[in-house]
Design a protein around this motif. Structure first.
Motif, PDB file in Angstrom:
ATOM      1  N   ILE A 163      -3.335  16.229  15.396  1.00  0.00           N
ATOM      2  CA  ILE A 163      -2.345  15.184  15.630  1.00  0.00           C
ATOM      3  C   ILE A 163      -1.993  14.535  14.294  1.00  0.00           C
ATOM      4  O   ILE A 163      -2.871  14.033  13.588  1.00  0.00           O
ATOM      5  N   LYS A 164      -0.715  14.578  13.943  1.00  0.00           N
ATOM      6  CA  LYS A 164      -0.273  14.040  12.655  1.00  0.00           C
ATOM      7  C   LYS A 164      -0.171  12.518  12.761  1.00  0.00           C
ATOM      8  O   LYS A 164       0.661  11.981  13.501  1.00  0.00           O
ATOM      9  N   THR A 165      -1.021  11.854  11.993  1.00  0.00           N
ATOM     10  CA  THR A 165      -1.170  10.399  12.085  1.00  0.00           C
ATOM     11  C   THR A 165      -0.794   9.746  10.765  1.00  0.00           C
ATOM     12  O   THR A 165      -1.399  10.036   9.727  1.00  0.00           O
ATOM     13  N   TYR A 186      -7.353  14.786  13.877  1.00  0.00           N
ATOM     14  CA  TYR A 186      -6.181  14.146  13.288  1.00  0.00           C
ATOM     15  C   TYR A 186      -5.961  14.575  11.831  1.00  0.00           C
ATOM     16  O   TYR A 186      -6.909  14.704  11.068  1.00  0.00           O
ATOM     17  N   GLU A 187      -4.698  14.763  11.495  1.00  0.00           N
ATOM     18  CA  GLU A 187      -4.281  14.949  10.103  1.00  0.00           C
ATOM     19  C   GLU A 187      -3.670  13.633   9.652  1.00  0.00           C
ATOM     20  O   GLU A 187      -2.678  13.172  10.222  1.00  0.00           O
ATOM     21  N   ARG A 226       8.792  14.483   7.186  1.00  0.00           N
ATOM     22  CA  ARG A 226       7.417  14.809   7.584  1.00  0.00           C
ATOM     23  C   ARG A 226       7.233  14.304   9.010  1.00  0.00           C
ATOM     24  O   ARG A 226       7.234  13.100   9.264  1.00  0.00           O
ATOM     25  N   LYS A 227       7.145  15.209   9.958  1.00  0.00           N
ATOM     26  CA  LYS A 227       7.000  14.828  11.364  1.00  0.00           C
ATOM     27  C   LYS A 227       5.693  14.065  11.594  1.00  0.00           C
ATOM     28  O   LYS A 227       4.649  14.406  11.013  1.00  0.00           O
ATOM     29  N   ILE A 228       5.756  13.046  12.446  1.00  0.00           N
ATOM     30  CA  ILE A 228       4.604  12.199  12.745  1.00  0.00           C
ATOM     31  C   ILE A 228       4.442  12.101  14.260  1.00  0.00           C
ATOM     32  O   ILE A 228       5.417  11.914  14.984  1.00  0.00           O
ATOM     33  N   ASP A 229       3.198  12.214  14.731  1.00  0.00           N
ATOM     34  CA  ASP A 229       2.917  12.102  16.168  1.00  0.00           C
ATOM     35  C   ASP A 229       2.548  10.686  16.588  1.00  0.00           C
ATOM     36  O   ASP A 229       2.835  10.268  17.714  1.00  0.00           O
ATOM     37  N   VAL A 230       1.891   9.946  15.704  1.00  0.00           N
ATOM     38  CA  VAL A 230       1.453   8.592  16.029  1.00  0.00           C
ATOM     39  C   VAL A 230       1.282   7.816  14.729  1.00  0.00           C
ATOM     40  O   VAL A 230       0.919   8.399  13.697  1.00  0.00           O
ATOM     41  N   PRO A 254       5.095   6.857  18.809  1.00  0.00           N
ATOM     42  CA  PRO A 254       4.030   5.995  19.334  1.00  0.00           C
ATOM     43  C   PRO A 254       3.268   5.307  18.197  1.00  0.00           C
ATOM     44  O   PRO A 254       3.101   5.896  17.119  1.00  0.00           O
ATOM     45  N   TYR A 255       2.827   4.085  18.447  1.00  0.00           N
ATOM     46  CA  TYR A 255       2.052   3.391  17.411  1.00  0.00           C
ATOM     47  C   TYR A 255       0.955   2.543  18.040  1.00  0.00           C
ATOM     48  O   TYR A 255       1.038   2.122  19.193  1.00  0.00           O
TER      49      TYR A 255
END
Length: 357
Positions: free
Chosen positions: A4-6, A36-37, A95-99, A124-125
């Protein structure tokens, strides 16, 4: 399984810049790397956003922004991007981010400002939204919501900038209504800057003027003599409260309104109180959290007076997150290790966003 890109956002333009760096250092170091990344985005004191690819150890010291590999970056408000736009060598890449985990404190970090941008991004945050963050930062709004929900706070009055031309009259009226001693606070401040104590009319006028140098609204509260208690609250639809902690350290002089414990070492857990009182304190913390529509997590400061009254002091929706800070130490009473807490905050933020509308 893809990680999950954080994005962890830290720093900022508020007085709490150094606290944010310290908190972010421990947050980044303890986010489970098998799940998590982590992408680090730092905001300098002057407000410049930088993608930081360096060592986490250089964040707390402030050396991070001197790293030659830092590049300009912005969080895109366009939900189509759902990510960070990195600007390098005249070219832009997404740079795509998941959270997102905003580890920011004070103005422009915990007052709804960054939360509004995060809402626009569609990512999401972790933590409360714009309205809750703004209402918790603005002490007058916190008082008004608590009054509406019959949650006790210290008796209070508000002085606005429009009343500065007749400040003497306002102070006379407040002192007659509340009596002395009093606590004077800037309505919007993430620290104790501008907060003062008044035990007579002259010191009240002086304290109000100092407070106005920090904000355009000032809250005056009756000084409460009581035990200083802390509760951590965690969750979304059904938030839960930690055990009750008490600030009991005698070696520091604490601001009686802001509870600025230097670290979790200044906290006694659990507080030496009857179970019934602890339940009432935890219930008060959760009820206040829900009344203000807080989400994710918060540190709740309360008073317990000698006659048994429980009074809410304030709610911090962006509490310090050093390993030894009050919030994570209290969450440990629920069996959450620090890395587990980081995972639970991120995971619950994603889960909540998926069912929000």
């Amino acid at each position: 399984m893809a990680k999950i890109k954080t994005a962890v956002i830290f720093g900022g333009t508020s007085r709490e810049y150094a606290l944010s760096l310290s908190s972010a250092t421990d947050v980044i170091a303890n986010i489970p790397k098998d799940k998590y990344e982590v992408i680090c985005i730092g905001i300098t004191r002057k407000g410049r956003w930088l993608y930081y690819p360096g060592d986490v150890e250089d964040i707390a010291s402030g050396k991070w922004e001197l790293n030659p590999d830092c590049t300009s970056a912005v969080l895109s408000p366009d939900p189509l991007h759902r990510g960070i736009i990195i600007l390098e060598n005249g070219e832009a890449s997404v740079r795509k981010i998941d959270v997102i985990f905003p580890v920011l404190h004070g103005k422009a970090g915990a007052d709804g400002t960054i939360q509004g941008l995060l809402d626009l991004s569609g990512i999401p945050y972790v933590g409360s939204g714009l309205l809750a963050a703004a209402s918790c930062m603005d002490k007058s709004h916190t008082h008004m919501v608590m009054d509406d929900f019959n949650i006790k706070t210290a008796p209070w009055r508000l002085i606005t900038q429009r009343e500065l031309n007749d400040l003497d009259e306002s102070c006379k009226k407040i002192s007659a209504e509340l009596g002395f001693p009093l606590i004077v606070k800037p309505a919007n401040s993430g620290s104790d800057a501008g907060t003062g104590f008044a035990d007579n009319y002259e010191s009240l006028v002086s304290a109000v003027k100092v407070a106005f140098s920090n904000d355009n609204k000032v809250v005056v509260e009756k000084f409460i003599k009581g035990r200083k208690l802390e509760v951590s609250v965690f969750g979304y639809d059904s938030p839960i409260a930690s055990e009750v902690g008490e600030i009991t350290d005698k070696t520091h002089t604490y601001n009686p309104s802001n509870f600025n414990a230097v670290s979790g070492d200044d906290l006694t857990i659990p507080a030496d109180l009857p179970d019934k009182i602890c339940r009432e304190i935890r219930d008060t913390a959760v009820n206040a959290f829900k009344a203000l529509n807080c989400k994710g997590f918060a540190r709740v400061d309360l008073f317990l007076t000698a006659d048994g009254n429980i009074l809410l002091n304030k709610i911090g929706v962006a509490p310090g997150l050093r390993i030894n800070s009050v919030f994570p130490k209290l969450m440990g009473t629920l069996g959450m290790s620090y890395p587990a807490l980081m995972h639970n905050l991120l995971d619950s933020a994603i889960e909540n966003a998926e069912r929000s509308y």
